[in-house]
Design an enzyme around this catalytic site. Structure first.
Site, PDB file in Angstrom:
ATOM      1  N   ILE A 111     -18.668  -3.613 -15.445  1.00  0.00           N
ATOM      2  CA  ILE A 111     -17.885  -4.250 -14.387  1.00  0.00           C
ATOM      3  C   ILE A 111     -17.623  -5.660 -14.906  1.00  0.00           C
ATOM      4  O   ILE A 111     -18.512  -6.505 -14.902  1.00  0.00           O
ATOM      5  CB  ILE A 111     -18.628  -4.277 -13.047  1.00  0.00           C
ATOM      6  CG1 ILE A 111     -18.900  -2.852 -12.561  1.00  0.00           C
ATOM      7  CG2 ILE A 111     -17.814  -5.027 -12.000  1.00  0.00           C
ATOM      8  CD1 ILE A 111     -19.689  -2.775 -11.275  1.00  0.00           C
ATOM      9  N   PRO A 112     -16.408  -5.935 -15.385  1.00  0.00           N
ATOM     10  CA  PRO A 112     -16.185  -7.082 -16.277  1.00  0.00           C
ATOM     11  C   PRO A 112     -16.076  -8.430 -15.573  1.00  0.00           C
ATOM     12  O   PRO A 112     -15.014  -9.053 -15.523  1.00  0.00           O
ATOM     13  CB  PRO A 112     -14.871  -6.710 -16.975  1.00  0.00           C
ATOM     14  CG  PRO A 112     -14.143  -5.880 -15.962  1.00  0.00           C
ATOM     15  CD  PRO A 112     -15.198  -5.103 -15.235  1.00  0.00           C
ATOM     16  N   CYS A 113     -17.193  -8.934 -15.070  1.00  0.00           N
ATOM     17  CA  CYS A 113     -17.187 -10.241 -14.421  1.00  0.00           C
ATOM     18  C   CYS A 113     -16.860 -11.352 -15.411  1.00  0.00           C
ATOM     19  O   CYS A 113     -16.421 -12.440 -15.015  1.00  0.00           O
ATOM     20  CB  CYS A 113     -18.521 -10.500 -13.736  1.00  0.00           C
ATOM     21  SG  CYS A 113     -19.968 -10.228 -14.771  1.00  0.00           S
ATOM     22  N   HIS A 114     -17.039 -11.095 -16.710  1.00  0.00           N
ATOM     23  CA  HIS A 114     -16.699 -12.107 -17.716  1.00  0.00           C
ATOM     24  C   HIS A 114     -15.204 -12.364 -17.780  1.00  0.00           C
ATOM     25  O   HIS A 114     -14.763 -13.366 -18.341  1.00  0.00           O
ATOM     26  CB  HIS A 114     -17.213 -11.682 -19.096  1.00  0.00           C
ATOM     27  CG  HIS A 114     -16.681 -10.352 -19.544  1.00  0.00           C
ATOM     28  ND1 HIS A 114     -17.244  -9.152 -19.160  1.00  0.00           N
ATOM     29  CD2 HIS A 114     -15.619 -10.022 -20.336  1.00  0.00           C
ATOM     30  CE1 HIS A 114     -16.562  -8.156 -19.694  1.00  0.00           C
ATOM     31  NE2 HIS A 114     -15.579  -8.655 -20.412  1.00  0.00           N
ATOM     32  N   ARG A 115     -14.388 -11.471 -17.205  1.00  0.00           N
ATOM     33  CA  ARG A 115     -12.929 -11.652 -17.217  1.00  0.00           C
ATOM     34  C   ARG A 115     -12.417 -12.475 -16.044  1.00  0.00           C
ATOM     35  O   ARG A 115     -11.208 -12.638 -15.887  1.00  0.00           O
ATOM     36  CB  ARG A 115     -12.238 -10.278 -17.237  1.00  0.00           C
ATOM     37  CG  ARG A 115     -12.538  -9.486 -18.494  1.00  0.00           C
ATOM     38  CD  ARG A 115     -11.915  -8.111 -18.488  1.00  0.00           C
ATOM     39  NE  ARG A 115     -12.528  -7.276 -19.538  1.00  0.00           N
ATOM     40  CZ  ARG A 115     -12.579  -5.958 -19.528  1.00  0.00           C
ATOM     41  NH1 ARG A 115     -12.037  -5.295 -18.518  1.00  0.00           N
ATOM     42  NH2 ARG A 115     -13.163  -5.299 -20.505  1.00  0.00           N
TER      43      ARG A 115
END
Length: 279
Positions: A243-247
């Protein structure tokens, strides 16, 4: 025998520190010497991990790269589905399903839930992976925080659950998620409050190599004034990378925070940009 992904990351992490400090110079020969490697070996190892040369990757690590991503690869989540972007990333080909725990079950702190866990090598260092019989429910990176803090962090999210060390039960999902196994499946089981799950669902619509902003996420879930709450929910995402919270970036182009350490966030964004360019 090939070197593990985590070894590659540790090499990259040391190289990134040298690049940031400027202590080793900027040429390939200077960096390789500081890493106590031959230029050919360093270039080969670096390119195998990043997909591009050290010189090119260095450009992705600059602070201005986040702003460039917003200018060039900004995903408007409200129109992502209509534009077909939600199916453009590798994640949406891999994860054939995801489901969420009911609000009532979440409120009970994971009581009655058996969560298996194990430590796994990843492209970004050692990772702690947790999962139920329904899918992966937690991934944390220990590179900045260390093993003990990472374990305490994830376990503390579901205090009433029963935790069992069982890496082999999780391995097929983990290998699929990390790109080490083809044709598999890595289902996700989201354990969070309803508002958090809405935010995490929005993050799943951001393709690899692209970014969005906290305010855009707030707009897309129908809560335009809840930018701060969205930022908190992004930071509480338990399934890092997948779940790409880094994006998620600040509207100004700043990186914002990252639960597992900003150096990890910078590296993941640079790695994804390099892979998108190389691919």
């Amino acid at each position: 025998m090939s070197e593990p992904q985590g070894y590659h990351y540790q090499v990259m992490r040391r190289a990134i520190d040298l690049i940031d400090s400027g202590a080793a110079g900027q040429t390939l020969d200077e960096l390789a010497a500081a890493m106590h490697m031959s230029p050919a070996h360093f270039q080969r190892l670096f390119s195998a991990w990043a997909g591009v040369s050290p010189k090119r990757f260095r450009q992705y690590l600059t602070l201005g790269h986040a702003k460039a991503l917003l200018d060039e690869r900004f995903t408007m989540l409200e129109t992502a589905d209509a534009a077909g972007l939600s199916g453009a990333g590798r994640l949406h080909d891999l994860f054939l399903r995801w489901e969420a725990m009911s609000p009532g079950d979440y409120a009970r702190g994971g009581a009655g839930l058996c969560i298996r866990w194990g430590w796994f090598d990843s492209p970004f260092g050692e990772s702690l992976v947790m999962g139920t019989e329904r899918g992966i429910c937690g991934i944390g990176f220990a590179a900045e925080m260390g093993r003990e803090a990472t374990m305490e962090d994830l376990r503390g999210r579901w205090p009433e659950a029963r935790f069992v060390e069982d890496p082999e039960a999780l391995r097929p999902w983990v290998e699929t998620a990390y790109g080490l196994r083809e044709g598999g499946e890595a289902p996700l089981y989201l354990i969070g409050a309803p508002f958090q799950i809405k935010v995490w669902e929005a993050l799943l619509r951001v393709p690899s190599g692209q970014v969005t902003t906290y305010s855009e996420i707030a707009q897309s879930i129908g809560r335009p004034k809840a930018v701060r709450a969205v930022g908190t929910a992004v930071g509480r995402n338990p399934i890092s990378l997948l779940i790409p919270c880094h994006r998620a970036l600040r509207k100004s182009g700043g990186l914002g925070g990252y639960h597992w350490g900003l150096p990890v966030k910078r590296t993941i964004l640079a790695w994804e940009s390099a892979r998108a360019e190389a691919g």
